[in-house]
Enzyme design. Structure first.
Site, short mmCIF file in Angstrom:
data_model
loop_
_atom_site.label_atom_id
_atom_site.label_comp_id
_atom_site.label_asym_id
_atom_site.label_seq_id
_atom_site.Cartn_x
_atom_site.Cartn_y
_atom_site.Cartn_z
CE LYS A 104 -4.14 -2.06 1.88
NZ LYS A 104 -4.72 -2.52 3.14
CE LYS A 115 -13.70 -0.53 -6.55
NZ LYS A 115 -14.61 -0.60 -5.55
CE LYS A 170 -8.87 -12.43 -4.11
NZ LYS A 170 -8.13 -11.62 -3.17
#
Ligand code: TRP
Length: 331
Positions: free
Chosen positions: A111, A197, A194
């Protein structure tokens, strides 16, 4: 009977993969265990840098959880931010969470790379907040996917460290709960493995999608130019359509298209048409419930109130004991 906790970040609508992968299993678990299912709105703040439609997203998840069959009589459903005890335990756990282990965490590194301009302390301490979510109820089972395994391992470390520091046998160790063969991993419509989004793509079918949207999305799904020899191995994109079909269609339908594929007679457009209709039928009841429940705010507020009361009772107990163990004010 064990105590189960699971949270979901309110960052979008639930898709077919969420339903078949996790939510369906929550529905099964809720009658067997002491379950707490919450919406992690604090966690959502770690990746957003300003106003967003947080409240609306929280409501959507709640509505969709209920539409999928989560039973507020059986499980406690609540929003993370209505349980201040979680924030309190988060603060305490942060005192014994080391910078090294937090910066080494894979999800933090990922992240931080994605949001270079907003590497905030909340992002760094995401795992301590998640540990607080779990430990506040002294849960032993956490139904989450592989991507959360490291967070759970950190939770166990925090729990054990606390026990050792204060020489108590207070927190149990929580482990991920794997549904094994009951859990289906649903791939995306774009050839990726998978459904979900990411920054630049959305390959999902949402439970709230209208039948026409489902048809459009399925018809646009990635395939290939078709098999040229009998029993040819499938490309990932085509395999994906078969995996989804296996989950939502009748066995005969699935077998029919398998056979067509193996005989090199398959028409993907025919398969997609069938698949779209089967997805629509499979999700029809959920879709209808989403529509009816979302207009009933009084009902939704009542559910949240009941869920929060149950969660409070449990969290309060834990916090009282922690305050006494540490020697914090008990007034
Ligand atoms: N980190 C989880 C996710 O991204 C969400 C979450 C937050 C969670 N707190 C939790 C899951 C506690 C299980 C238990 O999916």
């Amino acid at each position: 009977m064990e105590t189960v906790v699971s949270g979901i970040r309110p960052t979008g609508r639930l898709h077919l993969g969420n339903y078949l992968g996790a939510v369906q299993n929550f529905v099964r678990m809720q009658y067997e265990h002491n379950c707490f299912f919450f919406i992690a709105d604090y966690h959502a703040l770690t990746t957003q840098s300003g106003a967003s439609n947080l409240k609306e997203n929280v409501k959507n998840i709640l509505v969709e959880y209920l539409a999928c069959g989560l039973d507020p009589e059986a499980a406690a459903l609540y929003v993370q931010s209505s349980l201040p005890e979680t924030a309190e335990l988060y603060l305490i756990l942060n005192m014994n969470a080391y910078l090294g282990e937090l910066t080494r965490c894979t999800s933090f590194k990922e992240k931080a790379r994605k949001q270079e301009e907003n590497i905030n302390a909340g992002l760094l301490t995401y795992p301590t907040l998640m540990a607080a979510d779990i430990l506040i109820h002294k849960a032993t089972k956490v139904p989450v996917g592989k991507d959360q395994e490291q967070h759970l391992e950190m939770t166990r470390n925090f729990a054990n460290r606390f026990n050792k520091m204060y020489n108590v046998d207070f927190f149990p160790e929580p482990f991920s709960y794997n549904f094994g063969s009951q859990s289906v991993k649903i791939p995306g419509l774009d050839g990726s493995t998978k459904m979900g989004k990411s920054e630049n793509r959305d390959n999902s079918i949402y439970l709230s999608d209208s039948p026409d949207t489902v048809r459009k999305k399925v018809m646009r799904a990635v395939t290939d130019t078709g098999p040229v020899k009998k029993n040819q191995p499938k490309t990932q994109a085509v395999e994906n359509l078969f995996i989804i079909m296996k989950a939502v269609s009748k066995v005969e339908v699935y077998d029919y298209f398998q056979e067509k594929y193996n005989q090199c007679e398959i028409k993907y457009s025919e398969m997609k048409k069938q698949l779209a209709e089967d997805i629509i039928t499979f999700t029809e009841q959920i879709r209808e419930k989403i529509i009816s429940i979302s207009s009933d705010d009084a009902y939704l507020n009542r559910i949240l109130k009941e869920g929060t009361d149950k969660a409070h009772a449990s969290a309060n107990n834990t916090m009282k004991e922690i305050r006494s163990i540490i020697g914090l004010s008990e007034i």
